[in-house]
Design an enzyme around this catalytic site. Structure first.
Site, PDB file in Angstrom:
ATOM      1  N   GLU A 134      51.873   0.608 -25.078  1.00 59.73           N
ATOM      2  CA  GLU A 134      51.350   0.593 -23.710  1.00 59.73           C
ATOM      3  C   GLU A 134      52.468   0.319 -22.715  1.00 59.73           C
ATOM      4  OE1 GLU A 134      49.020   1.427 -20.833  1.00 59.73           O
ATOM      5  OE2 GLU A 134      48.106   1.423 -22.819  1.00 59.73           O
ATOM      6  N   GLU A 189      55.361   6.467 -17.231  1.00 56.94           N
ATOM      7  CA  GLU A 189      54.565   6.886 -16.075  1.00 56.94           C
ATOM      8  C   GLU A 189      55.223   6.454 -14.767  1.00 56.94           C
ATOM      9  OE1 GLU A 189      50.504   5.669 -16.454  1.00 56.94           O
ATOM     10  OE2 GLU A 189      50.094   7.160 -18.008  1.00 56.94           O
TER      11      GLU A 189
END
Length: 129
Positions: A70, A77
């Site tokens: 994550e 991102e």
């Protein structure tokens, strides 16, 4: 003899930065909070059901892998959004792949949790009810 810039102060600062990254992950990434909640549930269930040391190792590794994935996904991102704020098909593809990697690990962790916990839950329930 060359020192290559190594100092204990720099090593200590690298830990401070790393813990700051963990804090940022948990505070700013909703999916990371979901993974943390799942991790807390797995830990609590492991304590209640008295999982074996080998099962604890498996649970610990998977929690670490999912949270690390994550963090990598969030990093990709953020960097992609900074590099290309406008829509870009290659950026979308990259972000989708990173998110897919997290999902693969989360599914593997969930399946492992089922394998570890369901038999113990069934035994626990038959013993206590």
């Amino acid at each position: 003899m060359k020192n290559n810039g190594f100092t204990w102060e720099k090593r200590l600062k690298s830990f401070v930065y790393a813990f700051r990254g963990i804090q940022r992950l948990i505070q700013h990434e909703p999916n990371a909070r979901i993974h943390c909640f799942a991790a807390i549930c797995a830990i609590a269930l492991g304590i209640i059901l008295r999982v074996s040391p080998t099962e604890w190792i498996t649970i610990t590794i998977l929690i670490g892998l999912v949270l690390a994935a994550e963090a990598f996904n969030s990093s990709i991102e953020a960097l992609a959004d900074k590099v290309s704020p406008e829509y870009d098909e290659a950026i979308k593809h990259t972000k989708d792949l990173a998110a897919g990697a997290v999902l693969i690990l989360a599914i593997a962790a969930a399946i492992t949790g089922i394998i570890i916990f369901v038999p113990k839950l069934l035994e626990f329930m038959s013993f206590h009810f």
